[in-house]
Design a protein around this motif. Sequence first.
Motif, short mmCIF file in Angstrom:
data_model
loop_
_atom_site.label_atom_id
_atom_site.label_comp_id
_atom_site.label_asym_id
_atom_site.label_seq_id
_atom_site.Cartn_x
_atom_site.Cartn_y
_atom_site.Cartn_z
N ILE A 1 43.18 33.56 34.74
CA ILE A 1 42.40 32.77 35.40
C ILE A 1 40.74 32.63 34.65
O ILE A 1 40.50 33.98 34.05
N GLU B 1 41.78 30.82 43.46
CA GLU B 1 42.03 30.40 42.19
C GLU B 1 43.23 31.06 41.69
O GLU B 1 43.52 32.18 42.12
N PHE C 1 34.72 30.86 36.43
CA PHE C 1 34.13 29.74 36.80
C PHE C 1 33.10 29.81 37.49
O PHE C 1 32.64 30.73 37.87
N THR D 1 37.09 30.22 47.86
CA THR D 1 38.19 29.42 47.09
C THR D 1 39.58 30.16 46.68
O THR D 1 39.48 31.51 46.81
#
Length: 136
Positions: free
Chosen positions: A38, A21, A41, A19
Amino acid sequence: MTLILDITGPARWELAYSTVEEAPADRVRFKSQYNRLIDPFDLPITFDSHVLAVGAIYKKAPPTWYNAGQLIQFVERTTINDPSWDDNGSTPEPVIIDRKNVRLNQSLELLVFQRVSGEMRLGFNPRPWIPKLLLR
């Protein structure tokens, strides 16, 4: 008894998750108003192995930034359909089993988590100052 683990060769590894981010533009522009760029998550998949090869990349990082954040192994708490279980009706917080630091802009590193069940759930808590991160 001796356990021999052969981890050499690309055929022995599988890319299970990747991913990018990125912090919202207003957080980067006004970063003094935010605690972190950020948000933490959860990874949207479960892992059946407790041994992972992990890498984190932010190409614009200065050399003094050596830590990307922490991978957090957790298990969900079970809920009971009883109002007395949780007075405010919210979902109970997960139980954190283990935390592993992830180096920034290094080659893949091998992380070994505790085996507590057949499948493993992970979350990532990035360092507050990193505006963009590739996690794989």
